[in-house]
Scaffold this motif. Structure first.
Motif, mmCIF file in Angstrom:
data_model
loop_
_atom_site.group_PDB
_atom_site.id
_atom_site.type_symbol
_atom_site.label_atom_id
_atom_site.label_comp_id
_atom_site.label_asym_id
_atom_site.label_seq_id
_atom_site.Cartn_x
_atom_site.Cartn_y
_atom_site.Cartn_z
ATOM 1 N N ARG A 1 58.550 -22.881 69.411
ATOM 2 C CA ARG A 1 58.935 -24.251 69.769
ATOM 3 C C ARG A 1 59.958 -24.230 70.897
ATOM 4 O O ARG A 1 59.893 -25.050 71.819
ATOM 5 C CB ARG A 1 59.487 -24.986 68.552
ATOM 6 N N ARG B 1 52.912 -37.926 79.655
ATOM 7 C CA ARG B 1 52.811 -36.941 78.567
ATOM 8 C C ARG B 1 51.425 -36.300 78.548
ATOM 9 O O ARG B 1 51.306 -35.086 78.314
ATOM 10 C CB ARG B 1 53.108 -37.616 77.226
ATOM 11 N N ALA C 1 49.867 -34.305 70.916
ATOM 12 C CA ALA C 1 50.828 -34.548 69.841
ATOM 13 C C ALA C 1 52.032 -33.623 69.970
ATOM 14 O O ALA C 1 53.178 -34.048 69.786
ATOM 15 C CB ALA C 1 50.149 -34.363 68.490
ATOM 16 N N ALA C 2 51.769 -32.339 70.285
ATOM 17 C CA ALA C 2 52.871 -31.386 70.434
ATOM 18 C C ALA C 2 53.757 -31.774 71.613
ATOM 19 O O ALA C 2 54.990 -31.746 71.516
ATOM 20 C CB ALA C 2 52.315 -29.974 70.617
ATOM 21 N N SER D 1 54.142 -34.738 72.934
ATOM 22 C CA SER D 1 54.863 -35.965 72.627
ATOM 23 C C SER D 1 56.105 -35.676 71.794
ATOM 24 O O SER D 1 57.184 -36.223 72.040
ATOM 25 C CB SER D 1 53.947 -36.934 71.887
ATOM 26 N N SER D 2 55.971 -34.765 70.837
ATOM 27 C CA SER D 2 57.110 -34.390 70.001
ATOM 28 C C SER D 2 58.190 -33.686 70.816
ATOM 29 O O SER D 2 59.389 -33.966 70.660
ATOM 30 C CB SER D 2 56.645 -33.494 68.855
ATOM 31 N N LEU D 3 57.769 -32.779 71.687
ATOM 32 C CA LEU D 3 58.723 -32.048 72.526
ATOM 33 C C LEU D 3 59.420 -32.985 73.509
ATOM 34 O O LEU D 3 60.634 -32.869 73.740
ATOM 35 C CB LEU D 3 58.003 -30.927 73.280
ATOM 36 N N ASP E 1 59.967 -36.162 73.093
ATOM 37 C CA ASP E 1 60.920 -36.962 72.322
ATOM 38 C C ASP E 1 62.227 -36.192 72.110
ATOM 39 O O ASP E 1 63.320 -36.760 72.183
ATOM 40 C CB ASP E 1 60.317 -37.346 70.970
ATOM 41 N N GLU E 2 62.105 -34.886 71.846
ATOM 42 C CA GLU E 2 63.296 -34.062 71.655
ATOM 43 C C GLU E 2 64.109 -33.954 72.945
ATOM 44 O O GLU E 2 65.347 -34.009 72.919
ATOM 45 C CB GLU E 2 62.880 -32.670 71.162
#
Length: 406
Positions: free
Chosen positions: A28, A47, A59-60, A62-64, A66-67
């Motif tokens: 990650r 994205r 999805a991955a 988008s999560s990254l 956001d972080e």
């Protein structure tokens, strides 16, 4: 206040076998850095565009993202037109507020502070002319800390959050946190910066010539293999090989100023004879030009003004300094075979008069192998290189490992 773990931090070997959780965490972190670098090097990506470039799932990504947004490293802009079916995404850019690089500088005749945003753009710049040679280090560091506070306050007023600073100094750092072991032009030896620094956020320490070279590399002004030479009170050099700074086995690489160019010349303070600094540092050039050491004006400015005015003594002294530099550089080029030589610091501002004599010496002396003397150039960064390199160092570390922000 964020803290950044810099690449110089020691890592102890872990002989245990990493479990799945550790492997997932490492992956990650890798992907977080990958996404940040993609955003940093491209414009107007959504994205979905980042997912397509990295091979990660939407999805991955988008999560990254956001972080990264939560860490104030990335922000979303207007809607991007991708040309694909479906709802268009918003563009991603590096945040121009939030975490920022922070550089500080101690020179023989000045103090400086610089803040850059994540895009590497200078947002705060402070320079104060001040005689620091042979002054009490604690007094100099107190004055620098005051300047740093002013710069930090100005940066914070525009939404920036300067990280722990990097300090550029004209000397060699030693073992231990921020220990300046040898700075002859300041008259300092074994100065514990970490102990003497007043207040929190003790800066890390790096040699000015090294940071000047890295600034050239990071701002795309230099090839992957080059020699950087800079001067003010002293003369330093830094060698970059395949995009990495070469420091030598003990960190002492780059002592060009004490390379003898006239072995039968006068004695140098280092104990040798005829060293380059005796002919090509700013004090030597001022003396050879018949100009007194200025008390209120920057010496390089004085030399530049006299050279532009056609002052015979100044022109002759600068040209002789160029000859001495050419002799020293001929040896360095023959040994290291760099793709280019870049003059930084005071040499960059005197380049119009130095370069013809340097190139002439190289044409005469480099006869065994071909070398294009036109690759010897003056830096567009001028004397800003070291402090800019100090500020950019943190930005590079963030891009390399954004997960280290904590």
């Amino acid at each position: 206040m964020y803290a950044v773990r810099h690449s110089g931090t020691a890592h102890f070997a872990d002989t245990s076998t990493p479990g799945p959780a550790a492997s997932q965490l490492g992956m990650r972190r890798h992907n977080l850095a990958l996404v940040l670098r993609i955003v940093a090097t491209h414009t107007d990506l959504s994205r979905a565009d980042v997912a397509a470039r990295t091979g990660l799932t939407r999805a991955a990504v988008s999560s990254l993202v956001d972080e990264l947004i939560a860490a104030e490293l990335v922000r979303e802009g207007p809607t991007a037109s991708s040309g694909r079916a479906g709802r268009p995404g918003r563009t991603l850019t590096l945040n121009d507020s939030g975490p920022a690089g922070f550089g500080l500088e101690i020179g023989v005749g000045h103090l400086g502070a610089c803040v850059v945003d994540l895009r590497g753009e200078v947002r705060v710049w402070r320079r104060v002319e001040r005689a620091n040679a042979h002054r009490d280090p604690a007094d100099v560091l107190a004055a620098l800390a005051d300047l740093a506070t002013e710069a930090r306050t100005e940066a914070e007023s525009s939404g920036l959050r300067p990280l722990s600073p990097m300090l550029s100094a004209p000397g060699l750092s030693g073992p231990g946190p921020a220990m300046l072991t040898h700075a002859p032009n300041l008259g300092w030896h074994d100065v514990p910066i970490a102990t003497l620094w007043p207040g929190p956020d003790t800066p890390q320490l790096e040699n000015e010539a090294n940071l000047g070279a890295l600034a050239e590399l990071w701002t795309a002004h230099a090839p992957a293999n080059f020699l950087h030479v800079s001067a003010e009170a002293g003369i330093g050099a830094a060698l970059v090989i395949d995009g990495r700074l070469y420091s030598g086995s003990r960190g002492f690489a780059g002592e060009l100023g004490h390379m003898p160019v006239h072995p039968d010349g006068p004695h140098c303070t280092c104990g040798s004879r005829g060293c380059l600094e005796l002919y090509a540092n700013q004090e030597a050039v001022l003396h050879a030009a018949g100009l007194p050491e200025p008390t209120a004006t920057d010496p390089v400015t004085v030399l530049t003004e006299h050279a532009r005015a056609g002052h015979p003594g100044a022109l002759d002294a600068i040209e002789r300094a160029g000859d001495a530099l050419g002799i020293a550089l001929a040896g360095a080029i023959g040994l290291f075979d760099p793709a280019a030589v870049i003059l930084g610091g005071a040499y960059a501002e005197l380049g119009a008069w130095l370069l013809p004599r340097i190139r002439r010496q190289l044409e005469t002396r480099l006869t065994v192998r071909p070398f294009d003397v036109q690759t010897v150039t003056a830096s567009p960064l001028g004397r800003r290189g070291p402090i800019l390199g100090a500020a950019l160092h943190t930005i590079r570390e963030i891009l390399r490992n954004p997960a280290a922000l904590g």
